[in-house]
Design a protein around this motif. Structure first.
Motif, mmCIF file in Angstrom:
data_model
loop_
_atom_site.group_PDB
_atom_site.id
_atom_site.type_symbol
_atom_site.label_atom_id
_atom_site.label_comp_id
_atom_site.label_asym_id
_atom_site.label_seq_id
_atom_site.Cartn_x
_atom_site.Cartn_y
_atom_site.Cartn_z
ATOM 1 N N TYR A 289 0.861 -1.196 0.000
ATOM 2 C CA TYR A 289 0.000 0.000 0.000
ATOM 3 C C TYR A 289 0.888 1.233 0.000
ATOM 4 O O TYR A 289 1.506 1.569 1.005
ATOM 5 C CB TYR A 289 -0.910 -0.011 1.220
ATOM 6 C CG TYR A 289 -1.891 1.141 1.288
ATOM 7 C CD1 TYR A 289 -2.787 1.386 0.251
ATOM 8 C CD2 TYR A 289 -1.934 1.982 2.395
ATOM 9 C CE1 TYR A 289 -3.687 2.432 0.313
ATOM 10 C CE2 TYR A 289 -2.847 3.027 2.469
ATOM 11 C CZ TYR A 289 -3.718 3.249 1.427
ATOM 12 O OH TYR A 289 -4.612 4.293 1.493
ATOM 13 N N SER A 290 0.978 1.894 -1.147
ATOM 14 C CA SER A 290 1.826 3.085 -1.277
ATOM 15 C C SER A 290 1.017 4.216 -1.896
ATOM 16 O O SER A 290 1.188 4.570 -3.076
ATOM 17 C CB SER A 290 3.057 2.778 -2.134
ATOM 18 O OG SER A 290 3.806 1.715 -1.586
ATOM 19 N N PRO A 291 0.113 4.797 -1.145
ATOM 20 C CA PRO A 291 -0.751 5.838 -1.717
ATOM 21 C C PRO A 291 -0.020 7.163 -1.848
ATOM 22 O O PRO A 291 0.975 7.426 -1.165
ATOM 23 C CB PRO A 291 -1.878 5.943 -0.681
ATOM 24 C CG PRO A 291 -1.203 5.602 0.620
ATOM 25 C CD PRO A 291 -0.170 4.552 0.280
ATOM 26 N N THR A 292 -0.516 8.013 -2.721
ATOM 27 C CA THR A 292 -0.025 9.385 -2.828
ATOM 28 C C THR A 292 -0.887 10.294 -1.962
ATOM 29 O O THR A 292 -1.999 9.930 -1.552
ATOM 30 C CB THR A 292 -0.072 9.868 -4.288
ATOM 31 O OG1 THR A 292 -1.448 9.879 -4.720
ATOM 32 C CG2 THR A 292 0.736 8.949 -5.185
ATOM 33 N N ALA B 253 -4.208 10.999 -3.696
ATOM 34 C CA ALA B 253 -5.167 9.890 -3.636
ATOM 35 C C ALA B 253 -5.838 9.817 -2.277
ATOM 36 O O ALA B 253 -7.047 9.566 -2.170
ATOM 37 C CB ALA B 253 -4.464 8.573 -3.958
ATOM 38 N N LEU B 254 -5.063 10.033 -1.220
ATOM 39 C CA LEU B 254 -5.634 9.972 0.131
ATOM 40 C C LEU B 254 -6.609 11.124 0.378
ATOM 41 O O LEU B 254 -7.666 10.927 0.989
ATOM 42 C CB LEU B 254 -4.513 9.995 1.168
ATOM 43 C CG LEU B 254 -3.700 8.705 1.298
ATOM 44 C CD1 LEU B 254 -2.493 8.915 2.203
ATOM 45 C CD2 LEU B 254 -4.565 7.569 1.850
ATOM 46 N N HIS C 251 -7.916 5.480 -5.190
ATOM 47 C CA HIS C 251 -6.542 4.971 -5.176
ATOM 48 C C HIS C 251 -6.110 4.426 -6.540
ATOM 49 O O HIS C 251 -4.955 4.556 -6.929
ATOM 50 C CB HIS C 251 -6.405 3.871 -4.125
ATOM 51 C CG HIS C 251 -6.449 4.370 -2.719
ATOM 52 N ND1 HIS C 251 -7.628 4.616 -2.048
ATOM 53 C CD2 HIS C 251 -5.458 4.679 -1.848
ATOM 54 C CE1 HIS C 251 -7.366 5.053 -0.825
ATOM 55 N NE2 HIS C 251 -6.049 5.097 -0.674
ATOM 56 N N LYS C 252 -7.045 3.795 -7.252
ATOM 57 C CA LYS C 252 -6.711 3.198 -8.545
ATOM 58 C C LYS C 252 -7.877 3.450 -9.488
ATOM 59 O O LYS C 252 -8.960 2.894 -9.297
ATOM 60 C CB LYS C 252 -6.457 1.698 -8.377
ATOM 61 C CG LYS C 252 -5.816 1.045 -9.588
ATOM 62 C CD LYS C 252 -5.409 -0.385 -9.285
ATOM 63 C CE LYS C 252 -4.722 -1.043 -10.479
ATOM 64 N NZ LYS C 252 -3.462 -0.366 -10.831
#
Length: 445
Positions: free
Chosen positions: A98-101, A104-105, A163-164
């Motif tokens: 889990y590597s969100p920007t 995105a958050l 997120h995607k």
């Protein structure tokens, strides 16, 4: 003059719908009423049997789930702001894949807050207010209860889409929009059937709720018929119509009702309530996002180039400035209603009143700030782009959330027949929410 043309079609469509509702909704004849009730209950098959049909169960289900959505909404928002400050803040989560920007958050936080928390709290309150003001009962409690879970599922898909954007070639936010459209239409039909069976003239808060709900699908249909959903101007305009209709008008309706019921005072001015209704329909509300990107993503379109003509800039600026009338009318009406006979000061533990008071106090300054930011973005200056995200978050957590949560807390005892467990906890929650949001977001700005 594409903007004015679109608004003329929108105004015409809304006023036709309101006229039909006021005339008793002639569309709902005995046959269509039976068909609508069949669609709300029997057409759902065995699934409807899992839903509770007791009085108030629909509103209770929506309010509880809306309150629960506040937790992930605030968590995503905080994490996004933290990651923006420190890019390595959440690097330990990378081991879990889990590597969100930060973007995105924050988007996930906004979607969760507006559609999960605020949307469900508003609709939950509406399911109690409309039948109460119409002196009738909700057309289908079981359908209302069942649709709340489908709405929750759609918000979960929105979080995934934030997120995607695409999974297996499918646009996730478009799927989420399709999923939440079904419960939204079910709620609209449910409340229209309820309004059709009213036994007395409904007060203005109920009209604000009904028109606010209807403005969402009406605005999309009008823009689709005019072929503007794939243009930058149309997408920007859709954001303005949804924020000013679906969110602002519903917030106004439930807040006016809760302010009156919570303090025991009659609504201070019906004229100001009518001005809020009419002004919200005519004007373009400046509260919300400055671009139409989110509208494009949720409808499955590519973000169009935002290049309004000089006439559209003038018309848009004027209509947004005109929104100051319903904003000031709503704020003053709520504040004076709450302070009549000093009820608010003598009974500060009345559930939901501090939250509504905070929202009413912040409405005018945040409305003015949003007007400057929106006008700057519309004219292409973009000198205030740096504070737009912080201002949008302040609108969410110091205005929309307090209004929705305060109204829900105010009517929840009437919905359930019980009192809130602890007034002290409610008061502490209010001060922590208000203090944290105001100080934290002011620092980010």
């Amino acid at each position: 003059m594409a903007l004015i043309t679109t608004m003329l079609f929108f105004w015409t469509a809304i006023f036709v719908v309101v006229f039909m509702i006021n005339r008793g909704i002639w569309v709902f004849t005995d046959v269509s009423k039976s068909m609508s009730m069949f669609m709300l209950e029997k057409a759902l098959g065995p699934a409807i049997d899992f839903a509770e049909g007791r009085k108030g169960s629909g509103a209770k289900s929506w309010i509880i789930q809306g309150a629960l959505w506040l937790i992930p909404g605030s968590t995503f928002t905080f994490s996004g702001l933290w990651l923006k400050h420190d890019p390595n803040a959440l690097h330990s989560l990378a081991s879990w894949g889990y590597s969100p920007t930060s973007e995105a958050l924050i988007l996930a936080g906004n979607l969760t807050t507006f559609y999960g928390a605020v949307g469900m709290l508003m609709i939950g309150a509406s399911l109690h207010i409309v039948p109460t003001l119409g002196a009738t009962k909700l057309a289908s409690e079981r359908n209302a209860s069942l649709m709340s879970f489908l709405w929750t599922l759609s918000v979960t898909v929105m979080i995934v889409g934030a997120h995607k954007s695409e999974i297996l070639g499918l646009k996730v936010l478009l799927i989420a929009t399709a999923m939440h459209s079904l419960p939204l239409l079910a709620v609209i039909v449910n409340l229209l059937l309820t309004a059709a069976s009213r036994t007395r003239k409904m007060a203005l808060p109920a009209w604000l709720i009904l028109v606010g709900l209807l403005s969402d699908p009406v605005s999309i249909v009008v823009l689709a018929l005019l072929g503007m959903l794939d243009s930058g101007l149309g997408q920007w305009l859709l954001v303005r119509l949804v924020s000013g209709g679906f969110f602002f008008m519903q917030i106004a309706g439930i807040s006016l009702y809760a302010a009156s019921q919570g303090t025991g005072n009659p609504l201070w001015s019906r004229s100001l309530a009518a001005m809020t209704l009419l002004g919200s329909l005519i004007a373009l509300n400046p509260l919300g996002d400055t671009t139409g990107t989110l509208a494009a993503d949720m409808l499955g379109f590519e973000a169009g180039v935002f290049n309004p003509s000089s006439n559209d800039v003038i018309a848009g600026s004027f209509l947004m400035a005109l929104a100051s009338i319903p904003i000031i009318a709503l704020s003053s009406n709520i504040l004076v209603t709450m302070r009549g006979d000093d009820v608010f000061m003598e009974n500060p533990d009345s559930p939901g009143m501090p939250e509504i008071n905070l929202g009413a106090l912040m409405l005018v300054p945040l409305g003015i700030g949003a007007l400057f930011v929106q006008t700057d973005a519309l004219t292409g200056g973009n000198e205030l782009r740096g504070i737009s995200i912080s201002l949008q978050l302040m609108v969410a957590w110091l205005l929309i959330v307090p209004f929705a949560l305060g109204a829900a807390l105010s009517i929840y005892p009437a919905v359930t027949g019980r009192n809130l467990k602890s007034s002290i906890r409610s008061r502490w929650a209010f001060w922590l929410m208000a203090g944290g949001a105001f100080s934290g977001l002011l620092i980010t700005m």
